[in-house]
Design an enzyme around this catalytic site. Sequence first.
Site, PDB file in Angstrom:
ATOM      1  N   CYS A  43      -6.298  10.146   4.114  1.00 36.28           N
ATOM      2  CA  CYS A  43      -5.898   8.738   4.106  1.00 36.28           C
ATOM      3  C   CYS A  43      -6.943   7.847   4.756  1.00 36.28           C
ATOM      4  CB  CYS A  43      -4.549   8.577   4.804  1.00 36.28           C
ATOM      5  SG  CYS A  43      -4.057   6.864   4.975  1.00 36.28           S
ATOM      6  N   CYS A  48      -6.455   6.292   1.200  1.00 32.27           N
ATOM      7  CA  CYS A  48      -5.767   4.986   1.273  1.00 32.27           C
ATOM      8  C   CYS A  48      -6.592   3.861   1.905  1.00 32.27           C
ATOM      9  CB  CYS A  48      -4.488   5.099   2.105  1.00 32.27           C
ATOM     10  SG  CYS A  48      -3.612   6.633   1.945  1.00 32.27           S
ATOM     11  N   LYS A  51     -10.009   3.033   0.120  1.00 32.12           N
ATOM     12  CA  LYS A  51      -9.617   2.583  -1.232  1.00 32.12           C
ATOM     13  C   LYS A  51      -9.067   1.161  -1.200  1.00 32.12           C
ATOM     14  CE  LYS A  51      -5.746   2.524  -2.340  1.00 32.12           C
ATOM     15  NZ  LYS A  51      -4.859   3.614  -2.699  1.00 32.12           N
ATOM     16  N   TYR A 179      -2.237   7.724 -10.077  1.00 36.65           N
ATOM     17  CA  TYR A 179      -2.541   6.762  -9.018  1.00 36.65           C
ATOM     18  C   TYR A 179      -4.052   6.487  -8.921  1.00 36.65           C
ATOM     19  CZ  TYR A 179       2.042   7.115  -6.661  1.00 36.65           C
ATOM     20  OH  TYR A 179       3.361   7.046  -6.319  1.00 36.65           O
ATOM     21  N   GLU A 183      -6.153   3.112  -9.977  1.00 41.13           N
ATOM     22  CA  GLU A 183      -6.688   2.286  -8.891  1.00 41.13           C
ATOM     23  C   GLU A 183      -8.214   2.147  -9.022  1.00 41.13           C
ATOM     24  OE1 GLU A 183      -5.051   4.102  -5.338  1.00 41.13           O
ATOM     25  OE2 GLU A 183      -3.184   2.958  -5.545  1.00 41.13           O
ATOM     26  N   HIS A 438      11.317 -21.025  -2.046  1.00 41.75           N
ATOM     27  CA  HIS A 438      10.585 -21.659  -3.124  1.00 41.75           C
ATOM     28  C   HIS A 438       9.356 -22.394  -2.617  1.00 41.75           C
ATOM     29  CE1 HIS A 438      10.206 -23.278  -7.142  1.00 41.75           C
ATOM     30  NE2 HIS A 438      10.015 -24.475  -6.619  1.00 41.75           N
ATOM     31  N   GLU A 443      10.894 -14.918  -4.984  1.00 37.62           N
ATOM     32  CA  GLU A 443      12.213 -15.557  -5.165  1.00 37.62           C
ATOM     33  C   GLU A 443      12.878 -15.082  -6.461  1.00 37.62           C
ATOM     34  OE1 GLU A 443      12.357 -19.858  -6.045  1.00 37.62           O
ATOM     35  OE2 GLU A 443      10.204 -19.771  -6.412  1.00 37.62           O
TER      36      GLU A 443
END
Length: 449
Positions: A43, A48, A51, A179, A183, A438, A443
């Site tokens: 990682c 992670c 990346k 994945y 990516e 908003h 939302e």
Amino acid sequence: MPDFDYDLFVIGAGSGGTRAARVAAAHGAKVAVAEEYRVGGTCVIRGCVPKKLLVYGAHFAEDLKDARRFGWMVPEDLQFDWQCLRENVMAEVDRINQAYTNTLKTNGAEIIEQRTTVSGPNEVTLADGTKKTAKTILVAVGAHPQIPHCEGHEHGITSNEAFNLDGIPKRILIAGAGYIANEFAGIFHQFGAHVILMNRTKDILRGYDLAIRDRLLQISMMKGLEFRFDATFEKIVKLDDGCLEVHMSGHDPAVVDLVMFATGRIPNTKGLGLESAGVEMTERGAIKVDDDNRSTCPSIYAVGDVTDRIQLTPIAIREGQAFADNLFGKGGGKVDYACIPSAVFSHPPLAGVGLTESQARQKFGSVRVYSSDFRPMKNVLAGRDERALYKMVCDGETDRVLGIHMIGPDVPEIIQAAAVAVKAGLTKTQFDATVALHPTMAEELVLLK
Ligand code: NDP
């Protein structure tokens, strides 16, 4: 009662091993953690973290173009300096590696910088031949990229090497459609490479909701990424000029500058000596563990990718924490594998939590699906023809939200918060009772029809 060198010997200082070692040491155990490469594991060092930093770097390609529509004078001939980004990312990796190392040391865990193998239920052997004993051994050695075997496969790289490239290739073929493939396809494309994504089936990102995956495919193709489906490698030939000619089933050969394999990851158990302690493994070499992370050898435990459960950092961390709390703390540590949010940092990113529409239909029969297919206002002003898609899957009987699936700007950030509500078992009516904030994209989640 035998006298051991340590209460706990952890092999592997990745996400799971580091957490387990640190927490066990904080609980008062005498702990050693062995790492053959660098503290932090996949990682932090080659996954992670670097990346995600590349994803940020890549996104500027679109942001800078879009900025013109927002009044910024951005020169036409935008230059990108890969070496600059690469060095900055590596410096950040070094910083986190140091922080992880310090945390282990401050908590009193001893770090042993050597490859270590298991040589018995309570014994490990370091690379220099030293033997150490421990009441409990935790194997947290992670996984490595799987490379499909074909003639010339040695000419390809994996994501491990992608972070250290000398330059960005003009043309890259990425094998796989999971994945890592999606990516890095986004990253390389944004940096200007022509990307060919090749997969053995017709599916990208199996496991994610079909409509969301389809949207990513559609947007990726619109951006100019090339897809080759139902293709398996026949051979990879290195040409005289250094280019690679990739021969595959069902398609013409492709000539590219770089081939990257992103075809899954397999547990790092080969040569680890686990057989000497009677640790059983699956066909793929994953350590079989029970709900308490205990292997078939009572003194040996395993957490993280080496167990082939769910290959995600936060899961390895939770498993490491639960293991350490159970054995050295107050106990009660259990990992709940239900409703785990996940995301793919593609361009645009996608994310999901809970059941997909097809999983929900299989499990519940009566299912209601609400969706919003919209063009984010930033994209509208930028003249970017990319639509976001949000989907909410609900139990038709109880109104409970079973899953949320999204693609569009910032959806990994949005899903983390939405996952709390899905995990808590909230209903669509409860989502609707929340006032919209908003103007945001998120939302849409409380306005779904
Ligand atoms: P994935 O499992 O995501 O995808 C593997 C891809 O390779 C699929 O398209 C699959 O095809 C194909 N494939 C599998 N085996 C072979 C084979 N023998 N020959 C040819 N193709 C094959 O794996 P990745 O390598 O992308 O990532 C590994 C793991 O790391 C992921 O499962 C994920 O858990 C984790 N990860 C998580 C990230 C995140 O959270 N954002 C980022 C990166 C990695 P098909 O599906 O069609 O069968």
